[in-house]
Design a protein around this motif. Structure first.
Motif, PDB file in Angstrom:
ATOM      1  N   THR A 183       0.829  -1.200   0.000  1.00 50.91           N
ATOM      2  CA  THR A 183       0.000   0.000   0.000  1.00 50.91           C
ATOM      3  C   THR A 183       0.865   1.251   0.000  1.00 50.91           C
ATOM      4  O   THR A 183       2.061   1.214   0.314  1.00 50.91           O
ATOM      5  CB  THR A 183      -0.919   0.031   1.231  1.00 50.91           C
ATOM      6  N   ALA A 184       0.217   2.377  -0.310  1.00 47.41           N
ATOM      7  CA  ALA A 184       0.916   3.655  -0.366  1.00 47.41           C
ATOM      8  C   ALA A 184       1.307   4.172   1.011  1.00 47.41           C
ATOM      9  O   ALA A 184       2.132   5.075   1.126  1.00 47.41           O
ATOM     10  CB  ALA A 184       0.044   4.687  -1.068  1.00 47.41           C
ATOM     11  N   SER A 185       0.728   3.603   2.065  1.00 45.12           N
ATOM     12  CA  SER A 185       0.976   4.106   3.416  1.00 45.12           C
ATOM     13  C   SER A 185       2.439   4.040   3.818  1.00 45.12           C
ATOM     14  O   SER A 185       2.908   4.854   4.611  1.00 45.12           O
ATOM     15  CB  SER A 185       0.129   3.322   4.432  1.00 45.12           C
ATOM     16  N   ASN A 186       3.171   3.079   3.263  1.00 48.87           N
ATOM     17  CA  ASN A 186       4.611   2.991   3.545  1.00 48.87           C
ATOM     18  C   ASN A 186       5.429   2.983   2.259  1.00 48.87           C
ATOM     19  O   ASN A 186       6.532   2.443   2.209  1.00 48.87           O
ATOM     20  CB  ASN A 186       4.934   1.757   4.385  1.00 48.87           C
ATOM     21  N   GLY A 187       4.873   3.597   1.226  1.00 52.84           N
ATOM     22  CA  GLY A 187       5.586   3.684  -0.045  1.00 52.84           C
ATOM     23  C   GLY A 187       5.688   2.372  -0.782  1.00 52.84           C
ATOM     24  O   GLY A 187       6.594   2.190  -1.608  1.00 52.84           O
ATOM     25  N   TYR A 188       4.769   1.433  -0.488  1.00 56.04           N
ATOM     26  CA  TYR A 188       4.726   0.120  -1.140  1.00 56.04           C
ATOM     27  C   TYR A 188       5.917  -0.761  -0.761  1.00 56.04           C
ATOM     28  O   TYR A 188       6.186  -1.757  -1.430  1.00 56.04           O
ATOM     29  CB  TYR A 188       4.624   0.254  -2.668  1.00 56.04           C
ATOM     30  N   PHE A 189       6.619  -0.405   0.288  1.00 58.27           N
ATOM     31  CA  PHE A 189       7.738  -1.216   0.768  1.00 58.27           C
ATOM     32  C   PHE A 189       7.199  -2.437   1.510  1.00 58.27           C
ATOM     33  O   PHE A 189       6.059  -2.435   1.987  1.00 58.27           O
ATOM     34  CB  PHE A 189       8.631  -0.384   1.686  1.00 58.27           C
ATOM     35  N   PRO A 190       8.017  -3.495   1.638  1.00 59.84           N
ATOM     36  CA  PRO A 190       7.581  -4.677   2.378  1.00 59.84           C
ATOM     37  C   PRO A 190       7.321  -4.344   3.846  1.00 59.84           C
ATOM     38  O   PRO A 190       7.937  -3.435   4.409  1.00 59.84           O
ATOM     39  CB  PRO A 190       8.745  -5.653   2.212  1.00 59.84           C
ATOM     40  N   SER A 191       6.412  -5.094   4.459  1.00 62.60           N
ATOM     41  CA  SER A 191       5.991  -4.795   5.830  1.00 62.60           C
ATOM     42  C   SER A 191       6.825  -5.497   6.894  1.00 62.60           C
ATOM     43  O   SER A 191       6.839  -5.057   8.049  1.00 62.60           O
ATOM     44  CB  SER A 191       4.517  -5.184   6.015  1.00 62.60           C
ATOM     45  N   GLN A 192       7.537  -6.565   6.512  1.00 61.31           N
ATOM     46  CA  GLN A 192       8.215  -7.361   7.529  1.00 61.31           C
ATOM     47  C   GLN A 192       9.720  -7.474   7.320  1.00 61.31           C
ATOM     48  O   GLN A 192      10.374  -8.298   7.954  1.00 61.31           O
ATOM     49  CB  GLN A 192       7.583  -8.758   7.602  1.00 61.31           C
ATOM     50  N   MET A 193      10.267  -6.692   6.435  1.00 60.30           N
ATOM     51  CA  MET A 193      11.720  -6.688   6.241  1.00 60.30           C
ATOM     52  C   MET A 193      12.141  -5.339   5.705  1.00 60.30           C
ATOM     53  O   MET A 193      11.328  -4.569   5.192  1.00 60.30           O
ATOM     54  CB  MET A 193      12.165  -7.818   5.302  1.00 60.30           C
ATOM     55  N   THR A 194      13.443  -5.040   5.836  1.00 61.10           N
ATOM     56  CA  THR A 194      13.992  -3.789   5.324  1.00 61.10           C
ATOM     57  C   THR A 194      14.892  -4.097   4.139  1.00 61.10           C
ATOM     58  O   THR A 194      15.967  -4.683   4.311  1.00 61.10           O
ATOM     59  CB  THR A 194      14.803  -3.057   6.411  1.00 61.10           C
ATOM     60  N   PRO A 195      14.468  -3.764   2.930  1.00 63.03           N
ATOM     61  CA  PRO A 195      15.282  -4.103   1.751  1.00 63.03           C
ATOM     62  C   PRO A 195      16.565  -3.277   1.676  1.00 63.03           C
ATOM     63  O   PRO A 195      16.602  -2.131   2.127  1.00 63.03           O
ATOM     64  CB  PRO A 195      14.347  -3.769   0.582  1.00 63.03           C
ATOM     65  N   ARG A 196      17.578  -3.870   1.087  1.00 57.10           N
ATOM     66  CA  ARG A 196      18.847  -3.179   0.854  1.00 57.10           C
ATOM     67  C   ARG A 196      18.939  -2.662  -0.566  1.00 57.10           C
ATOM     68  O   ARG A 196      19.879  -1.946  -0.912  1.00 57.10           O
ATOM     69  CB  ARG A 196      20.012  -4.145   1.112  1.00 57.10           C
ATOM     70  N   GLN A 197      17.969  -3.058  -1.384  1.00 54.34           N
ATOM     71  CA  GLN A 197      17.919  -2.624  -2.776  1.00 54.34           C
ATOM     72  C   GLN A 197      16.510  -2.130  -3.082  1.00 54.34           C
ATOM     73  O   GLN A 197      15.578  -2.310  -2.299  1.00 54.34           O
ATOM     74  CB  GLN A 197      18.312  -3.779  -3.712  1.00 54.34           C
ATOM     75  N   ASN A 198      16.371  -1.527  -4.239  1.00 50.96           N
ATOM     76  CA  ASN A 198      15.082  -0.943  -4.640  1.00 50.96           C
ATOM     77  C   ASN A 198      13.999  -2.019  -4.740  1.00 50.96           C
ATOM     78  O   ASN A 198      14.132  -2.972  -5.515  1.00 50.96           O
ATOM     79  CB  ASN A 198      15.250  -0.248  -5.998  1.00 50.96           C
ATOM     80  N   PRO A 199      12.897  -1.873  -3.980  1.00 44.36           N
ATOM     81  CA  PRO A 199      11.814  -2.860  -4.089  1.00 44.36           C
ATOM     82  C   PRO A 199      10.956  -2.696  -5.345  1.00 44.36           C
ATOM     83  O   PRO A 199      10.100  -3.530  -5.622  1.00 44.36           O
ATOM     84  CB  PRO A 199      10.987  -2.600  -2.820  1.00 44.36           C
ATOM     85  N   PHE A 200      11.208  -1.634  -6.096  1.00 45.63           N
ATOM     86  CA  PHE A 200      10.509  -1.429  -7.368  1.00 45.63           C
ATOM     87  C   PHE A 200      11.377  -2.001  -8.495  1.00 45.63           C
ATOM     88  O   PHE A 200      12.164  -1.293  -9.113  1.00 45.63           O
ATOM     89  CB  PHE A 200      10.236   0.060  -7.595  1.00 45.63           C
ATOM     90  N   TYR A 201      11.239  -3.294  -8.721  1.00 46.36           N
ATOM     91  CA  TYR A 201      12.062  -3.966  -9.720  1.00 46.36           C
ATOM     92  C   TYR A 201      11.188  -4.773 -10.678  1.00 46.36           C
ATOM     93  O   TYR A 201      10.008  -5.031 -10.417  1.00 46.36           O
ATOM     94  CB  TYR A 201      13.104  -4.868  -9.046  1.00 46.36           C
ATOM     95  N   LEU A 202      11.782  -5.186 -11.784  1.00 42.78           N
ATOM     96  CA  LEU A 202      11.054  -5.938 -12.804  1.00 42.78           C
ATOM     97  C   LEU A 202      12.029  -6.729 -13.649  1.00 42.78           C
ATOM     98  O   LEU A 202      13.254  -6.591 -13.497  1.00 42.78           O
ATOM     99  CB  LEU A 202      10.259  -4.982 -13.701  1.00 42.78           C
ATOM    100  N   ASP A 203      11.505  -7.534 -14.531  1.00 38.42           N
ATOM    101  CA  ASP A 203      12.348  -8.187 -15.535  1.00 38.42           C
ATOM    102  C   ASP A 203      11.744  -8.002 -16.909  1.00 38.42           C
ATOM    103  O   ASP A 203      10.566  -7.667 -17.059  1.00 38.42           O
ATOM    104  CB  ASP A 203      12.578  -9.674 -15.221  1.00 38.42           C
ATOM    105  N   LEU A 204      12.572  -8.176 -17.918  1.00 37.64           N
ATOM    106  CA  LEU A 204      12.164  -8.182 -19.318  1.00 37.64           C
ATOM    107  C   LEU A 204      12.874  -9.346 -19.996  1.00 37.64           C
ATOM    108  O   LEU A 204      13.980  -9.729 -19.577  1.00 37.64           O
ATOM    109  CB  LEU A 204      12.532  -6.863 -20.000  1.00 37.64           C
ATOM    110  N   PRO A 205      12.281  -9.916 -21.045  1.00 36.43           N
ATOM    111  CA  PRO A 205      12.842 -11.125 -21.657  1.00 36.43           C
ATOM    112  C   PRO A 205      14.048 -10.883 -22.562  1.00 36.43           C
ATOM    113  O   PRO A 205      14.039 -11.211 -23.751  1.00 36.43           O
ATOM    114  CB  PRO A 205      11.648 -11.694 -22.440  1.00 36.43           C
ATOM    115  N   TYR A 206      15.088 -10.299 -21.945  1.00 35.87           N
ATOM    116  CA  TYR A 206      16.335 -10.127 -22.693  1.00 35.87           C
ATOM    117  C   TYR A 206      17.498 -10.177 -21.701  1.00 35.87           C
ATOM    118  O   TYR A 206      17.728  -9.230 -20.946  1.00 35.87           O
ATOM    119  CB  TYR A 206      16.355  -8.804 -23.452  1.00 35.87           C
TER     120      TYR A 206
END
Length: 267
Positions: free
Chosen positions: A111-134
């Motif tokens: 949710t937007a309440s915490n910037g869409y970050f995970p609720s039970q851990m603190t990431p060390r990298q950007n949680p806004f990630y994706l993949d593409l088929p290349y």
């Protein structure tokens, strides 16, 4: 019941049937003629997208994946404990990008309440990630042609590394994604789904469809943060669609996706 009563009942029943028929016919007409809005389908009419910059890829099915996920332990590409660009992705990221349920890394609503970050851990990298088929590093065909198909390959900082397999031209690249009225940004941190050298779709300007036929014909996977930011209907489905394009660093609008930017190279 006497014959008069039967006649009255039949007349009433006939009137009800007639009314229902009219309602159904009207409903069918309205349903058939009412256009589906962008917010309902996830798609965006191509005419409403900016025409400057990199080309758009419209109405692409996007599935959801997350660091630490193991969706098929028997498949070579069935685990997100590692990525094509990071053999220790889960560890370097900070752990399961979700919640552990009886020892299994599962996704969660963002949710937007915490910037869409995970609720039970603190990431060390950007949680806004994706993949593409290349996969421009580990796929021989993609590596061989990356200098001629990747639009920024000849730019400073990239052209001197075209023959260097220890440098990816794709990892950490920014992508703009739109679904309905929502616009979010994410960084490329893996390759897939299903295909790894689909240059015509990933880099083409003709809005080609992905070669992949698995997972609903998905043309990308997005993280739980992007799933929440874009307002996907499904937490882990294969029916949500987005429109996307590459963007240069300077074109990334500040937002929760710039709170923690991934800058590490191949691991």
């Amino acid at each position: 019941m006497n014959r008069i009563g039967c006649a009255v009942l039949a007349a009433v029943f006939g009137s009800i049937v007639a009314v229902v028929g009219v309602v159904l016919a009207t409903s069918a007409t309205v349903s058939a003629s009412r256009p589906t809005s962008a917010g309902e389908s996830g798609g965006i009419p191509s005419g409403s997208l900016p025409t400057d910059g990199y080309p758009w890829h419209t109405n692409i099915v996007a599935t959801t994946f997350w660091v630490g996920e193991i969706f098929d332990p028997n498949a070579a590409d069935g685990s997100q404990v590692y990525s094509t660009y990071d053999s220790n992705w889960a560890s370097n990221y900070g752990g399961c990008d979700g919640v552990l349920v009886t020892g299994v890394c599962s996704t969660e609503v963002r949710t937007a309440s915490n910037g869409y970050f995970p609720s039970q851990m603190t990431p060390r990298q950007n949680p806004f990630y994706l993949d593409l088929p290349y996969d421009d590093v580990n796929n021989p065909a993609a590596f061989a042609q990356r200098g001629s198909v990747i639009p920024w390959a000849q730019q400073a900082g990239f052209k001197d590394h075209l023959s260097d397999p220890s440098v990816s031209l794709m990892k950490n690249r920014w992508v703009e994604l739109r679904r309905g009225t929502q616009t979010c940004f994410g960084q490329i941190e893996d390759a897939g789904p299903g295909q790894y050298d689909d240059a015509a779709y990933v880099f083409g300007s003709a809005d080609a469809r992905p070669q992949n036929t698995r997972y609903g014909g998905a043309g990308m996977d997005v993280s739980p943060a992007l799933n929440g930011c874009l307002g996907f209907a499904d937490l882990n489905g294969d029916t949500d669609t987005v429109s996307w394009r590459f963007v240069d660093d300077a074109s990334v609008t500040p937002g929760p996706w710039t709170t923690l930017v991934t800058a590490t190279g191949l691991q």
